[in-house]
Write a protein that holds these residues in place. Structure first.
Motif, PDB file in Angstrom:
ATOM      1  N   GLU A  11       6.403  -6.787   5.378  1.00  0.00           N
ATOM      2  CA  GLU A  11       6.387  -5.393   5.816  1.00  0.00           C
ATOM      3  C   GLU A  11       6.230  -4.521   4.575  1.00  0.00           C
ATOM      4  O   GLU A  11       6.944  -4.702   3.577  1.00  0.00           O
ATOM      5  CB  GLU A  11       7.699  -5.053   6.524  1.00  0.00           C
ATOM      6  N   GLU A  12       5.299  -3.570   4.626  1.00  0.00           N
ATOM      7  CA  GLU A  12       5.110  -2.643   3.511  1.00  0.00           C
ATOM      8  C   GLU A  12       5.062  -1.218   4.034  1.00  0.00           C
ATOM      9  O   GLU A  12       4.511  -0.961   5.115  1.00  0.00           O
ATOM     10  CB  GLU A  12       3.815  -2.954   2.754  1.00  0.00           C
ATOM     11  N   ALA A  13       5.636  -0.305   3.275  1.00  0.00           N
ATOM     12  CA  ALA A  13       5.627   1.112   3.645  1.00  0.00           C
ATOM     13  C   ALA A  13       5.373   1.951   2.404  1.00  0.00           C
ATOM     14  O   ALA A  13       6.013   1.755   1.367  1.00  0.00           O
ATOM     15  CB  ALA A  13       6.956   1.511   4.286  1.00  0.00           C
ATOM     16  N   TYR A  14       4.416   2.858   2.518  1.00  0.00           N
ATOM     17  CA  TYR A  14       4.103   3.820   1.463  1.00  0.00           C
ATOM     18  C   TYR A  14       4.408   5.227   1.949  1.00  0.00           C
ATOM     19  O   TYR A  14       4.131   5.572   3.102  1.00  0.00           O
ATOM     20  CB  TYR A  14       2.621   3.776   1.093  1.00  0.00           C
ATOM     21  N   TRP A  15       4.944   6.014   1.055  1.00  0.00           N
ATOM     22  CA  TRP A  15       5.001   7.453   1.236  1.00  0.00           C
ATOM     23  C   TRP A  15       4.186   8.063   0.102  1.00  0.00           C
ATOM     24  O   TRP A  15       4.415   7.795  -1.069  1.00  0.00           O
ATOM     25  CB  TRP A  15       6.445   7.963   1.183  1.00  0.00           C
ATOM     26  N   ASN A  16       3.155   8.835   0.465  1.00  0.00           N
ATOM     27  CA  ASN A  16       2.240   9.443  -0.507  1.00  0.00           C
ATOM     28  C   ASN A  16       1.443   8.382  -1.256  1.00  0.00           C
ATOM     29  O   ASN A  16       1.398   8.368  -2.490  1.00  0.00           O
ATOM     30  CB  ASN A  16       3.004  10.336  -1.497  1.00  0.00           C
ATOM     31  N   PHE A  17       0.803   7.497  -0.477  1.00  0.00           N
ATOM     32  CA  PHE A  17      -0.086   6.515  -1.102  1.00  0.00           C
ATOM     33  C   PHE A  17      -1.149   7.239  -1.909  1.00  0.00           C
ATOM     34  O   PHE A  17      -1.725   8.240  -1.473  1.00  0.00           O
ATOM     35  CB  PHE A  17      -0.731   5.643  -0.017  1.00  0.00           C
ATOM     36  N   ASN A  18      -1.445   6.688  -3.100  1.00  0.00           N
ATOM     37  CA  ASN A  18      -2.349   7.345  -4.053  1.00  0.00           C
ATOM     38  C   ASN A  18      -1.938   8.801  -4.293  1.00  0.00           C
ATOM     39  O   ASN A  18      -2.775   9.703  -4.335  1.00  0.00           O
ATOM     40  CB  ASN A  18      -3.807   7.245  -3.601  1.00  0.00           C
ATOM     41  N   TRP A  19      -0.633   9.013  -4.421  1.00  0.00           N
ATOM     42  CA  TRP A  19      -0.030  10.288  -4.812  1.00  0.00           C
ATOM     43  C   TRP A  19      -0.306  11.416  -3.810  1.00  0.00           C
ATOM     44  O   TRP A  19      -0.428  12.569  -4.183  1.00  0.00           O
ATOM     45  CB  TRP A  19      -0.488  10.672  -6.217  1.00  0.00           C
ATOM     46  N   PRO A  75      -0.199  10.384   3.567  1.00  0.00           N
ATOM     47  CA  PRO A  75       1.227  10.739   3.542  1.00  0.00           C
ATOM     48  C   PRO A  75       2.151   9.562   3.855  1.00  0.00           C
ATOM     49  O   PRO A  75       3.133   9.341   3.146  1.00  0.00           O
ATOM     50  CB  PRO A  75       1.339  11.843   4.596  1.00  0.00           C
ATOM     51  N   VAL A  76       1.866   8.813   4.928  1.00  0.00           N
ATOM     52  CA  VAL A  76       2.712   7.691   5.330  1.00  0.00           C
ATOM     53  C   VAL A  76       1.817   6.546   5.792  1.00  0.00           C
ATOM     54  O   VAL A  76       0.885   6.758   6.572  1.00  0.00           O
ATOM     55  CB  VAL A  76       3.690   8.079   6.463  1.00  0.00           C
ATOM     56  N   ASP A  77       2.105   5.348   5.311  1.00  0.00           N
ATOM     57  CA  ASP A  77       1.390   4.153   5.770  1.00  0.00           C
ATOM     58  C   ASP A  77       2.405   3.017   5.836  1.00  0.00           C
ATOM     59  O   ASP A  77       2.883   2.535   4.806  1.00  0.00           O
ATOM     60  CB  ASP A  77       0.244   3.802   4.824  1.00  0.00           C
ATOM     61  N   ASN A  78       2.761   2.611   7.045  1.00  0.00           N
ATOM     62  CA  ASN A  78       3.765   1.572   7.267  1.00  0.00           C
ATOM     63  C   ASN A  78       3.129   0.494   8.132  1.00  0.00           C
ATOM     64  O   ASN A  78       2.722   0.758   9.266  1.00  0.00           O
ATOM     65  CB  ASN A  78       4.987   2.179   7.964  1.00  0.00           C
ATOM     66  N   TYR A  79       3.013  -0.716   7.602  1.00  0.00           N
ATOM     67  CA  TYR A  79       2.267  -1.747   8.301  1.00  0.00           C
ATOM     68  C   TYR A  79       2.911  -3.110   8.070  1.00  0.00           C
ATOM     69  O   TYR A  79       3.801  -3.277   7.224  1.00  0.00           O
ATOM     70  CB  TYR A  79       0.803  -1.759   7.848  1.00  0.00           C
TER      71      TYR A  79
END
Length: 501
Positions: A115-123, A127-131
């Motif tokens: 499971e991976e979650a980004y907040w502000n991917f590439n700054w 905004p949000v990418d949770n997959y």
């Protein structure tokens, strides 16, 4: 690597067949439950050791270390009944096919949920990418006597929940990951010649230039022919290969017609220093007919000469590497270089046996995008998680300093932390992701500092065949990021469980 990468695909979301998440999630739950089974059911020698290491106290009849390549694991020791411990996985590893026991079959698999979650991917670009990533890697290793073998491995890889494009690095359905034949010929005086042809995983050195791309969901395979000579302290490999182009969907991966690589790679053991010390000397040739850099795109032919000195002695460990590159790109000349270091000291008699380390890299970038000559170093096929879990920066046009600390809390738990400071090596070039894609062009920014990253990773390995990991990373942008686009602080959380036998 931890982030979206690889060739673009027009699908914005994966379509995961309804039966697949059920069995994948069930397998993960089963693996987690099995990890808590009492030791009497599944313990074997070497459990509690990190998957990439083996205790020096183990005898030659102990299980081999579990690797990501899988074809390097030798289970022929199980031919002797006295070497068997009753571990649940042993019947899969040695299935005799003749009376002598020299012909046998080994079976194994890996199951991973991540499971991976980004907040502000590439700054801030996303905004949000949770997959979620799901991966299964079953294999069969058939030995027909001491000199002939056939090796096959499938991959099943799927992704759900992605906001950014799903690519062949995230999902490839069902595919042949490895399928090769191998012939070993004795040359005398203890030397052997190994010939191998077919689809295979390749990994050399520290995987700075040729790697498996193990961290993301889909591993990188090559269609390759390889010859290897090993004798005394030396091993010399030579190969010609084309990387497999991974596509979303099952049974549609083919070799990449745009890219090819060929190499002579020699390694010498330096046992006079320690059993794990050595020296690599190598040449790698590479062509990409559709290469892209900050200055533009075109046909790239690149040659790399490099050397690596690595080892352990007493409490110290080290890994130093230097590389120079030359060739041509779109009518201009290539002149690029990189130096890399990783040095550590382990305080073995201190609580938690802390290892204090320092990594540092200088990787050349292009001096002038308006000049046809190119100075951007190309990492070719680098490892996935090159600079930590968050995976926003790749090894191109970079200066980085990377202090780190690892604590062995007990035989099962490790805790590691790191800080990474990034600068552009050349102000005339942009920054790239791990796959070599241009993330931010230079845009005439005169700022050198890219940003600051911090990582914390908690690892658990209660048995030889099961592990879990929880990671957190944060990347605060520097002036270059602020000059060239969105510049919010990026956060990343990752969790994975792995069963491997």
């Amino acid at each position: 690597m931890g982030g979206p990468s690889g060739p673009e695909n027009p699908r914005a979301h994966s379509r995961f067949g309804p039966a697949v998440p059920a069995w994948a999630a069930g397998a993960v739950l089963l693996a987690t439950a099995l990890a808590t089974v009492p030791d009497a059911i599944a313990q074997s020698p070497g459990q509690g050791q990190p998957s990439g290491e083996q205790s020096a106290a183990e005898s030659p009849s102990a299980p081999p270390k579990l690797t990501n390549l899988r074809y390097t694991e030798d289970y022929s020791y199980l031919r002797g009944p006295s070497n068997r411990t009753g571990a649940w996985w042993e019947p899969f590893k040695y299935i005799p096919l003749d009376a002598s026991g020299t012909s046998y079959l080994s079976l194994g698999a890996e199951l991973r949920f991540r499971e991976e979650a980004y907040w502000n991917f590439n700054w801030g670009e996303v905004p949000v990418d949770n997959y979620q990533w799901y991966r299964i890697l079953p294999y069969a290793d058939l030995h027909l006597g001491p000199n002939v073998r056939l090796f096959g491995q499938m991959i099943g890889a799927w992704a759900t929940g992605k906001e950014t494009n799903v690519t062949g690095v995230d999902e490839t359905g069902l595919e042949l990951l490895q399928g090769f034949g191998e012939l070993k010929l004795p040359l005398g005086d203890g030397a052997d010649l190994t010939l191998r042809g077919g689809r295979q995983l390749l990994s050399y050195g520290s995987e700075r230039l040729i790697s498996l791309r193990y961290g993301p969901n889909v591993l990188r395979a090559f269609d390759a022919g390889l010859a290897s000579v090993e004798g005394g302290p030396w091993r010399v490999d030579t190969f010609y290969a084309r990387p497999v182009r991974n596509e979303v969907g099952s049974f549609n991966d083919r070799f990449n017609e745009d890219r090819s690589v060929w190499s002579v790679y020699a390694t010498r053991k330096l046992e006079e220093i320690s059993p794990t010390s050595g020296l690599d000397l190598y040449y790698i040739g590479y062509r990409n007919t559709d290469a892209e850099f900050n200055q533009g795109s075109g046909d790239e032919v690149r040659h790399t000469l490099g050397s690596r000195f690595f080892g352990k002695a007493q409490a110290w460990d080290w890994n130093f590497e230097g590389m120079v590159q030359f060739g041509s790109f779109d009518g201009g000349n290539i002149r690029a270089w990189s130096v890399a270091s990783d040095t550590g000291y382990t305080f073995e008699d201190v609580t938690f046996s802390p290892r204090v380390g320092l990594k540092a890299n200088i990787i050349s970038g292009d001096r002038n995008p308006n000049n046809p000559n190119l100075q951007t170093f190309n990492a070719l096929f680098p490892r996935g998680k090159y600079f930590g879990e968050i995976g926003l920066i790749g090894p191109y046009n970079l200066i980085d300093v990377h202090p780190n600390l690892t604590l062995h809390l007990n035989d099962q738990w490790t805790l590691s932390g790191a800080a990474v400071f990034y600068w552009r090596e050349s102000l005339g070039d942009g920054i790239y992701d791990t796959a070599g894609g241009l993330v931010r062009p230079s845009d005439n920014s005169r700022a050198r500092y890219i940003g600051t990253q911090a990582d914390v990773i908690l690892g658990w390995e209660p048995t030889r065949w099961f592990s879990a990991e929880l990671a957190y990373s944060v990347f605060a942008p520097g002036q270059f990021i602020k000059d060239t686009g969105p510049s919010k602080t990026a956060h990343f959380v990752g969790f994975e469980t792995v069963v491997k036998f």
